[in-house]
Scaffold this motif. Structure first.
Motif, PDB file in Angstrom:
ATOM      1  N   GLY A 158       0.792  -1.217   0.000  1.00  0.00           N
ATOM      2  CA  GLY A 158       0.000   0.000   0.000  1.00  0.00           C
ATOM      3  C   GLY A 158       0.823   1.265   0.000  1.00  0.00           C
ATOM      4  O   GLY A 158       0.285   2.355   0.035  1.00  0.00           O
ATOM      5  N   GLU A 190     -14.173  -0.514 -12.267  1.00  0.00           N
ATOM      6  CA  GLU A 190     -13.155  -0.868 -11.273  1.00  0.00           C
ATOM      7  C   GLU A 190     -11.932  -1.503 -11.936  1.00  0.00           C
ATOM      8  O   GLU A 190     -10.789  -1.245 -11.558  1.00  0.00           O
ATOM      9  CB  GLU A 190     -13.748  -1.830 -10.234  1.00  0.00           C
ATOM     10  N   GLU A 191     -12.193  -2.330 -12.937  1.00  0.00           N
ATOM     11  CA  GLU A 191     -11.085  -2.996 -13.630  1.00  0.00           C
ATOM     12  C   GLU A 191     -10.197  -1.967 -14.344  1.00  0.00           C
ATOM     13  O   GLU A 191      -8.970  -2.037 -14.271  1.00  0.00           O
ATOM     14  CB  GLU A 191     -11.657  -4.002 -14.621  1.00  0.00           C
ATOM     15  N   PHE A 192     -10.822  -1.021 -15.013  1.00  0.00           N
ATOM     16  CA  PHE A 192     -10.043   0.019 -15.701  1.00  0.00           C
ATOM     17  C   PHE A 192      -9.265   0.873 -14.691  1.00  0.00           C
ATOM     18  O   PHE A 192      -8.103   1.220 -14.919  1.00  0.00           O
ATOM     19  CB  PHE A 192     -10.959   0.927 -16.529  1.00  0.00           C
ATOM     20  N   ARG A 193      -9.933   1.225 -13.592  1.00  0.00           N
ATOM     21  CA  ARG A 193      -9.245   2.036 -12.566  1.00  0.00           C
ATOM     22  C   ARG A 193      -8.049   1.287 -11.996  1.00  0.00           C
ATOM     23  O   ARG A 193      -6.990   1.860 -11.743  1.00  0.00           O
ATOM     24  CB  ARG A 193     -10.216   2.391 -11.437  1.00  0.00           C
ATOM     25  N   SER A 194      -8.251  -0.018 -11.802  1.00  0.00           N
ATOM     26  CA  SER A 194      -7.158  -0.836 -11.255  1.00  0.00           C
ATOM     27  C   SER A 194      -5.964  -0.853 -12.204  1.00  0.00           C
ATOM     28  O   SER A 194      -4.814  -0.681 -11.787  1.00  0.00           O
ATOM     29  CB  SER A 194      -7.666  -2.261 -11.010  1.00  0.00           C
ATOM     30  N   GLU A 195      -6.253  -1.024 -13.484  1.00  0.00           N
ATOM     31  CA  GLU A 195      -5.155  -1.095 -14.450  1.00  0.00           C
ATOM     32  C   GLU A 195      -4.474   0.266 -14.612  1.00  0.00           C
ATOM     33  O   GLU A 195      -3.250   0.340 -14.779  1.00  0.00           O
ATOM     34  CB  GLU A 195      -5.680  -1.625 -15.783  1.00  0.00           C
ATOM     35  N   ALA A 197      -4.217   2.406 -12.247  1.00  0.00           N
ATOM     36  CA  ALA A 197      -3.393   2.534 -11.038  1.00  0.00           C
ATOM     37  C   ALA A 197      -2.115   1.715 -11.161  1.00  0.00           C
ATOM     38  O   ALA A 197      -1.044   2.149 -10.720  1.00  0.00           O
ATOM     39  CB  ALA A 197      -4.183   2.079  -9.815  1.00  0.00           C
ATOM     40  N   GLU A 198      -2.217   0.541 -11.788  1.00  0.00           N
ATOM     41  CA  GLU A 198      -1.026  -0.294 -12.003  1.00  0.00           C
ATOM     42  C   GLU A 198      -0.005   0.452 -12.862  1.00  0.00           C
ATOM     43  O   GLU A 198       1.198   0.423 -12.596  1.00  0.00           O
ATOM     44  CB  GLU A 198      -1.397  -1.597 -12.720  1.00  0.00           C
ATOM     45  N   ILE A 199      -0.505   1.108 -13.895  1.00  0.00           N
ATOM     46  CA  ILE A 199       0.388   1.844 -14.795  1.00  0.00           C
ATOM     47  C   ILE A 199       1.070   2.974 -14.028  1.00  0.00           C
ATOM     48  O   ILE A 199       2.282   3.176 -14.145  1.00  0.00           O
ATOM     49  CB  ILE A 199      -0.405   2.387 -16.004  1.00  0.00           C
ATOM     50  N   LEU A 201       1.527   3.195 -10.743  1.00  0.00           N
ATOM     51  CA  LEU A 201       2.435   2.649  -9.718  1.00  0.00           C
ATOM     52  C   LEU A 201       3.731   2.139 -10.341  1.00  0.00           C
ATOM     53  O   LEU A 201       4.780   2.152  -9.709  1.00  0.00           O
ATOM     54  CB  LEU A 201       1.738   1.511  -8.955  1.00  0.00           C
ATOM     55  N   TYR A 212      -3.425   4.678 -22.307  1.00  0.00           N
ATOM     56  CA  TYR A 212      -4.246   3.551 -21.849  1.00  0.00           C
ATOM     57  C   TYR A 212      -5.720   3.948 -21.842  1.00  0.00           C
ATOM     58  O   TYR A 212      -6.587   3.226 -22.351  1.00  0.00           O
ATOM     59  CB  TYR A 212      -3.807   3.124 -20.445  1.00  0.00           C
TER      60      TYR A 212
ATOM     61  N   LEU B  33      -3.733  -6.270 -17.861  1.00  0.00           N
ATOM     62  CA  LEU B  33      -2.459  -5.731 -18.349  1.00  0.00           C
ATOM     63  C   LEU B  33      -1.416  -6.818 -18.542  1.00  0.00           C
ATOM     64  O   LEU B  33      -0.576  -6.738 -19.438  1.00  0.00           O
ATOM     65  CB  LEU B  33      -1.925  -4.677 -17.365  1.00  0.00           C
ATOM     66  N   SER B  43      -3.326  -2.279 -24.967  1.00  0.00           N
ATOM     67  CA  SER B  43      -4.320  -2.497 -23.911  1.00  0.00           C
ATOM     68  C   SER B  43      -5.760  -2.369 -24.394  1.00  0.00           C
ATOM     69  O   SER B  43      -6.656  -3.020 -23.866  1.00  0.00           O
ATOM     70  CB  SER B  43      -4.073  -1.520 -22.762  1.00  0.00           C
ATOM     71  N   TRP B  63     -12.491 -11.396  -8.911  1.00  0.00           N
ATOM     72  CA  TRP B  63     -11.755 -10.290  -8.289  1.00  0.00           C
ATOM     73  C   TRP B  63     -10.694 -10.861  -7.367  1.00  0.00           C
ATOM     74  O   TRP B  63     -10.911 -11.894  -6.731  1.00  0.00           O
ATOM     75  CB  TRP B  63     -12.693  -9.414  -7.463  1.00  0.00           C
ATOM     76  N   ASP B  70      -5.091  -1.660   1.335  1.00  0.00           N
ATOM     77  CA  ASP B  70      -3.759  -2.189   1.632  1.00  0.00           C
ATOM     78  C   ASP B  70      -2.856  -2.124   0.398  1.00  0.00           C
ATOM     79  O   ASP B  70      -1.649  -1.926   0.511  1.00  0.00           O
ATOM     80  CB  ASP B  70      -3.849  -3.642   2.107  1.00  0.00           C
ATOM     81  N   GLU B  71      -3.459  -2.359  -0.757  1.00  0.00           N
ATOM     82  CA  GLU B  71      -2.662  -2.432  -1.981  1.00  0.00           C
ATOM     83  C   GLU B  71      -2.437  -1.053  -2.600  1.00  0.00           C
ATOM     84  O   GLU B  71      -1.574  -0.898  -3.455  1.00  0.00           O
ATOM     85  CB  GLU B  71      -3.358  -3.336  -3.004  1.00  0.00           C
ATOM     86  N   GLY B  72      -3.243  -0.085  -2.211  1.00  0.00           N
ATOM     87  CA  GLY B  72      -3.097   1.248  -2.785  1.00  0.00           C
ATOM     88  C   GLY B  72      -3.642   1.359  -4.196  1.00  0.00           C
ATOM     89  O   GLY B  72      -3.282   2.265  -4.946  1.00  0.00           O
ATOM     90  N   PRO B  74      -7.318  -0.130  -6.803  1.00  0.00           N
ATOM     91  CA  PRO B  74      -8.511  -0.992  -6.847  1.00  0.00           C
ATOM     92  C   PRO B  74      -8.139  -2.448  -7.098  1.00  0.00           C
ATOM     93  O   PRO B  74      -7.013  -2.755  -7.523  1.00  0.00           O
ATOM     94  CB  PRO B  74      -9.312  -0.420  -8.023  1.00  0.00           C
TER      95      PRO B  74
END
Lengths: 237, 114
Positions: A158, A190-195, A197-199, A201, A212, B33, B43, B63, B70-72, B74
């Motif tokens: 986190g 949520e999936e798009f937001r997660s990806e 965020a991955e980019i 991070l 993206y 990804l 993508s 999911w 915790d992960e920072g 989603p």
């Protein structure tokens, strides 16, 4: 009147803002501790006024007023430490070096000592409830300091690192999700937001994030058609 | 149902690349990804393909269990071939390879997961 509830609410509100960085977090903490120090000083003044014979006298270590004065001085020092820590050491967002971590942990230790002192004198003091509330505030401040130190440790789960998310990119992926059938919007949003965020991070900057997001938006028509096609779902919701 | 052909996705080159990437480690779960990276696709193309394959029952998704705070970030959505999907993907890829070879094209090799 102790300002404990106000302080607690202020810290909680500040901490709940996801974009707040460690520096801003510790600045809020410094304000909280400074307020606690001010409260302790007032209480010490009151106690000394009520019991002149037990005023600030270093030769009488059992004096509650002395403890109160020491607590006020100690908290003022903690508040000053927090202010300088925020200004001189902490990054706006991201990594904390070893020296910064050491100072953050020292601040947490200082708050622990303040809490213990407040707890020790609460029963012998004129207004124990005030010291009980003060101890609670310091316990809360200490917990938040430790949590911040842990969150800033390299590799901590986190820990905020990498690049900030670009607001326009977030809006574009939200728009892409809104193009989809109603039943699938929340999932893909949520999936798009997660990806995204991955980019971020991973250190992806503005161009990578916008690229993206733009691709998701452009492909949303196709995705919508695929999602509306007759299908045999096997997804776990 | 005997005699009735089971529905499957159109085996475009991007679909084949995705299936090859997933078949490289059929039991491994990957999020979008990661599939992009493994398949070498941009993508924007991946989610329509994953949705199609999932709709056909070749893929399943879930999911991740992690707590976003915790992960920072989603939660990730993980994809994996179903048992049936893996078998059908192998068959479909073998048939597609024959078609591609007949056209004088060479499909990209599987693997290369990051």
């Amino acid at each position: 009147m102790i300002t404990g509830e106000l302080i607690t609410n202020a810290v909680a509100a500040a901490s709940s803002v996801s974009r707040i960085g460690p520096r801003a977090h510790v600045r809020v903490l410094a304000l909280v501790v400074a307020e606690s120090a001010k409260e302790a000083r007032t209480l010490a003044d009151d106690e000394e006024a009520l019991a002149p014979g037990h005023g600030f006298n270093p030769s009488d270590p059992s004096s509650a007023a002395l403890d109160a004065r020491l607590l006020a001085v100690h908290l003022a020092r903690c508040a000053e430490d927090a202010r300088t820590l925020a200004d001189d050491v902490l990054p706006l967002d991201g990594d904390l070096d070893a020296a910064g971590l050491e100072r953050l942990q020292a601040l947490a230790d200082g708050l622990t000592a303040g809490r213990d002192l407040a707890l020790r004198i609460r029963d012998s003091y004129t207004d124990a409830a005030h010291y009980f509330a003060l101890a609670n505030d310091l316990t809360d401040a200490h917990a938040r300091t430790v949590a911040l130190a842990r969150a800033l440790l390299p590799g901590a789960p986190g820990r905020r690192s990498g690049k900030r998310q670009v607001r326009t990119a977030r809006r574009l992926v939200a728009a892409a999700a809104r193009m989809l059938p109603a039943g699938d919007r929340a999932r893909y949003a949520e999936e798009f937001r997660s990806e995204l965020a991955e980019i971020a991070l991973a250190g992806g900057g503005r161009a990578a994030q916008l690229g993206y997001a733009a691709r998701q938006l452009m492909s949303s028509v196709r995705l919508r058609a695929d999602l509306k096609a007759p299908r045999r779902r096997s997804a776990v919701p | 149902m005997p005699g009735k052909k089971r529905a499957g996705p159109k085996m475009t080159i991007p679909v084949q690349l995705v299936l090859r990437a997933l078949l490289a480690e059929p039991t491994r779960e990957m999020y979008g990804l990661q599939v992009c990276q493994a398949a070498g696709l941009p993508s924007g193309t991946i989610h329509p393909i994953l949705a199609r394959l999932e709709g056909q029952g070749w893929l399943e998704s879930r999911w991740e269990d992690a707590v976003p705070q915790d992960e920072g970030r989603p939660r990730r959505r993980y994809y994996r071939l179903t048992e049936d999907g893996a078998e059908r993907a192998r068959i479909a890829l073998a048939q597609a390879t024959v078609s591609v070879t007949a056209l004088g094209l060479r499909p990209r090799p599987a693997g290369g997961l990051a």
